[in-house]
Design a protein around this motif. Structure first.
Motif, PDB file in Angstrom:
ATOM      1  N   LEU A   1       0.976  -1.047   0.030  1.00 62.60           N
ATOM      2  CA  LEU A   1      -0.521   0.316  -0.014  1.00 62.60           C
ATOM      3  C   LEU A   1       0.943   1.326  -0.156  1.00 62.60           C
ATOM      4  O   LEU A   1       2.028   1.018   0.597  1.00 62.60           O
ATOM      5  CB  LEU A   1      -1.069  -0.008   1.252  1.00 62.60           C
ATOM      6  N   HIS A   2       0.926   2.332  -0.947  1.00 63.42           N
ATOM      7  CA  HIS A   2       1.277   3.378  -0.984  1.00 63.42           C
ATOM      8  C   HIS A   2       0.528   4.872  -0.873  1.00 63.42           C
ATOM      9  O   HIS A   2      -1.066   4.698  -1.269  1.00 63.42           O
ATOM     10  CB  HIS A   2       1.766   3.631  -2.304  1.00 63.42           C
ATOM     11  N   ASP A   3       0.725   5.957  -0.764  1.00 61.35           N
ATOM     12  CA  ASP A   3       0.001   7.165  -0.754  1.00 61.35           C
ATOM     13  C   ASP A   3      -0.473   7.242  -1.999  1.00 61.35           C
ATOM     14  O   ASP A   3      -1.344   7.959  -2.327  1.00 61.35           O
ATOM     15  CB  ASP A   3       0.805   8.189   0.351  1.00 61.35           C
ATOM     16  N   GLN A   4       0.459   7.222  -3.001  1.00 64.38           N
ATOM     17  CA  GLN A   4      -0.300   7.421  -4.506  1.00 64.38           C
ATOM     18  C   GLN A   4       0.665   7.114  -5.360  1.00 64.38           C
ATOM     19  O   GLN A   4       2.053   6.887  -4.879  1.00 64.38           O
ATOM     20  CB  GLN A   4      -0.056   8.945  -4.585  1.00 64.38           C
ATOM     21  N   PRO A   5       0.954   6.866  -6.939  1.00 64.11           N
ATOM     22  CA  PRO A   5       1.414   6.131  -6.748  1.00 64.11           C
ATOM     23  C   PRO A   5       2.855   7.401  -7.857  1.00 64.11           C
ATOM     24  O   PRO A   5       2.521   8.861  -7.523  1.00 64.11           O
ATOM     25  CB  PRO A   5       0.983   5.804  -8.936  1.00 64.11           C
ATOM     26  N   PRO A   6       4.145   7.192  -7.438  1.00 56.81           N
ATOM     27  CA  PRO A   6       5.111   7.818  -8.679  1.00 56.81           C
ATOM     28  C   PRO A   6       4.379   8.477  -9.479  1.00 56.81           C
ATOM     29  O   PRO A   6       3.441   8.600 -10.418  1.00 56.81           O
ATOM     30  CB  PRO A   6       6.139   7.418  -8.480  1.00 56.81           C
ATOM     31  N   GLY A   7       5.251   9.568  -9.798  1.00 57.24           N
ATOM     32  CA  GLY A   7       4.744  11.002 -10.505  1.00 57.24           C
ATOM     33  C   GLY A   7       4.742  10.620 -12.244  1.00 57.24           C
ATOM     34  O   GLY A   7       3.675  10.626 -13.083  1.00 57.24           O
ATOM     35  N   TRP A   8       5.590   9.552 -12.513  1.00 58.11           N
ATOM     36  CA  TRP A   8       5.876   9.331 -14.090  1.00 58.11           C
ATOM     37  C   TRP A   8       4.951   8.279 -14.239  1.00 58.11           C
ATOM     38  O   TRP A   8       4.917   8.153 -15.428  1.00 58.11           O
ATOM     39  CB  TRP A   8       6.844   8.697 -13.826  1.00 58.11           C
ATOM     40  N   VAL A   9       4.111   7.803 -13.317  1.00 59.62           N
ATOM     41  CA  VAL A   9       3.372   6.620 -13.660  1.00 59.62           C
ATOM     42  C   VAL A   9       1.586   7.259 -14.121  1.00 59.62           C
ATOM     43  O   VAL A   9       1.208   7.810 -13.184  1.00 59.62           O
ATOM     44  CB  VAL A   9       2.741   5.447 -12.962  1.00 59.62           C
ATOM     45  N   ARG A  10       1.491   6.653 -15.179  1.00 65.30           N
ATOM     46  CA  ARG A  10      -0.086   7.725 -16.513  1.00 65.30           C
ATOM     47  C   ARG A  10      -0.929   6.007 -15.938  1.00 65.30           C
ATOM     48  O   ARG A  10      -0.253   5.311 -15.628  1.00 65.30           O
ATOM     49  CB  ARG A  10       0.059   8.128 -17.700  1.00 65.30           C
ATOM     50  N   THR A  11      -2.023   6.295 -15.318  1.00 69.42           N
ATOM     51  CA  THR A  11      -3.268   4.983 -14.637  1.00 69.42           C
ATOM     52  C   THR A  11      -3.565   5.275 -15.672  1.00 69.42           C
ATOM     53  O   THR A  11      -4.586   6.556 -16.311  1.00 69.42           O
ATOM     54  CB  THR A  11      -3.393   4.613 -13.683  1.00 69.42           C
ATOM     55  N   VAL A  12      -4.362   4.005 -15.810  1.00 68.07           N
ATOM     56  CA  VAL A  12      -5.927   4.205 -17.378  1.00 68.07           C
ATOM     57  C   VAL A  12      -6.936   3.066 -16.578  1.00 68.07           C
ATOM     58  O   VAL A  12      -6.432   2.987 -15.916  1.00 68.07           O
ATOM     59  CB  VAL A  12      -5.415   3.832 -18.653  1.00 68.07           C
ATOM     60  N   PRO A  13      -8.223   4.027 -16.421  1.00 70.51           N
ATOM     61  CA  PRO A  13      -9.333   3.109 -16.498  1.00 70.51           C
ATOM     62  C   PRO A  13      -8.768   1.394 -17.167  1.00 70.51           C
ATOM     63  O   PRO A  13      -8.476   1.016 -17.935  1.00 70.51           O
ATOM     64  CB  PRO A  13     -10.853   3.231 -16.897  1.00 70.51           C
TER      65      PRO A  13
END
Lengths: 385, 103
Positions: free
Chosen positions: B14-26
């Protein structure tokens, strides 16, 4: 003369398609089995052998009757060479180094001008890599023949009462015995022949013809010693010489070569692997040949090997850590044995083993490492199944 | 100490948020997280509005509400809202390299 066949030239441009054809042909030829002195092969070898001796030339004379002598195994061919050596009338045939020298020159020439590029053309990397792997897998077979011949040579020399005869052949030329397994330079030589740099009627061109039908060729001034191809060559799924059911290279029962995943082994090793004794892991551990030991460990299973041959060094809530030392290796092996968190249908829990670095000190640290966690405290799942 | 969940050879951290360079999609309703190399059984994430990074077997998962990780041979793992990093189990090899542990 032979030497004039091999002018020193600059590296030649390589036609990828032609090079690939040569690689494919001699790669297939290397694994070919069963061919013997049938009429077709006999005729082809006889003609090529006669041409070879005419190409050699300087021994031609009224007494000159070139012949090809077929043998059933490389060992028989070696014994025949020993007979030539000890035959007081066969002195001419002792000195086959002249043709050996030409072969040596060819191999150097092929390597220098084209050989490495025929093996690794720039636009066909995959095929070249495959060919290189094949060459590596075959080298163990050609090396075996070389080593056997060298051992025979030593035994002849020990028996020879005349000290000067002990200098009749240095060790080096045995590396130049031509076998069907030398597909690397055979492909290179064939490529040279196809582009017209190695005339078919030349001595070395004739040798290529002979090697299409024979497992082995030792060209001598008045005789060409050839050998039938083996009856069978067995390989594993990775293409390595291998058989658990008997000899991997079968010379019709006259000579048996046993191999385990590309490693030469005695027959009793294969028998022990087929019916493993209780101490099989301990016996594997004492092997000093690193590659063979690694292959045997993979066959036994790393987890099973370490738990059988090693000892448990730590136990905690996360599993049991085992270690085993390996002779000649600084690190040894470590395995963590853990229980599956989800029960089997019968309610039991299946265990499994994971190999971990040898520096880990606790099962928890070992499991944390398997998930890339630097600190063992970081591994504490709130829920696991 | 990070909060983590484990299912077989998969660890979800579990993390607070993904790293800035990660782009997530549905992600689709059933998102394969990891294929089983030996058995063919896959770790599959079931849930609504889940987002994952754009790879065949995602390393980062965003769960806005709830989701469930299922597998044929393991009991399911329920996940609460948060960002999870997927880590596959590895083994030590002869070449000191790391290879993914066969499932």
């Amino acid at each position: 003369m032979m030497q004039s066949e091999l002018p020193l030239i600059d590296p030649l441009p390589v036609d990828d398609r032609l090079a690939a054809e040569c690689r494919a042909k001699w790669g297939d030829m290397a694994w070919r089995t069963g061919e013997g002195p049938n009429n077709r092969a006999q005729q082809a070898v006889f003609q090529a052998s006669r041409g070879l001796h005419h190409a050699l030339g300087q021994y031609a004379g009224p007494w000159y009757h070139p012949k090809a002598i077929w043998n059933s195994t490389p060992a028989f061919a070696g014994k025949l060479l020993a007979r030539f050596h000890h035959d007081p009338d066969g002195w001419r045939d002792r000195h086959f180094a002249i043709s050996m020298e030409s072969i040596f020159r060819l191999r150097r020439w092929v390597a220098r001008t084209t050989g490495h590029r025929v093996g690794t053309p720039p636009t066909d990397r995959n095929a070249a890599d495959l060919h290189f792997e094949t060459v590596q897998k075959l080298r163990i077979l050609s090396d075996r023949i070389t080593c056997d011949f060298r051992a025979m040579e030593r035994s002849w020399l020990e028996q020879d009462p005349e000290p000067e005869n002990r200098e009749w052949l240095p060790e080096g030329p045995w590396d130049l015995i031509l076998t069907q397994f030398n597909c690397d330079w055979l492909a290179g030589a064939d490529w040279l022949a196809r582009i017209g740099r190695l005339p078919a009627e030349s001595g070395l061109g004739r040798i290529l013809t002979i090697m299409e039908h024979s497992a082995l060729c030792v060209p001598m001034p008045t005789t060409t010693v050839v050998c039938r191809r083996p009856a069978a060559i067995h390989r594993d799924s990775e293409g390595q010489v291998h058989s658990m059911d008997g000899p991997a290279v079968d010379w019709r029962g006259l000579d048996d070569w046993f191999y385990f995943r590309g490693n030469p082994v005695p027959a009793n090793t294969i028998e022990a692997l087929r019916n493993p004794p209780p101490d099989i892991s301990a016996r594997i551990r004492t092997r000093t040949d690193g590659k063979l030991r690694r292959d045997l460990i993979a066959w036994r299973g790393e987890g099973r090997f370490v738990t059988e041959a090693g000892e448990s060094v730590a136990t905690d809530d996360y599993g049991t850590l085992y270690r085993v030392g390996l002779p000649g290796q600084r690190e040894g092996m470590a395995i963590v044995k853990v229980l599956n968190a989800t029960p089997e249908p019968d309610g039991s829990f299946k265990d499994y083993c994971l190999r971990v670095p040898p520096w880990v000190e606790s099962p928890r640290q070992a499991v944390a490492w398997t998930f890339g966690l630097g600190q063992e405290e970081d591994y504490d799942p709130v829920h696991q199944t | 100490m990070p909060t983590c969940y484990r299912q077989g050879d998969i660890l979800l951290i579990l993390h607070d948020q993904p790293p800035g360079w990660v782009r997530t999609v549905p992600a689709p309703p059933r998102q394969t997280v990891a294929e089983g190399e030996v058995t063919g059984h896959a770790h599959v994430l079931e849930g609504d509005s889940v987002r994952v990074d754009e790879t065949d077997q995602p390393e980062w998962i965003e769960v806005p509400g709830s989701a469930r990780l299922v597998h044929e041979e393991h009991a399911p793992v329920d996940l609460g809202p948060g960002t999870y990093r997927v880590v596959r189990q590895r083994e030590y090899t002869w070449d000191d390299a790391e290879r993914a542990a066969a499932d």
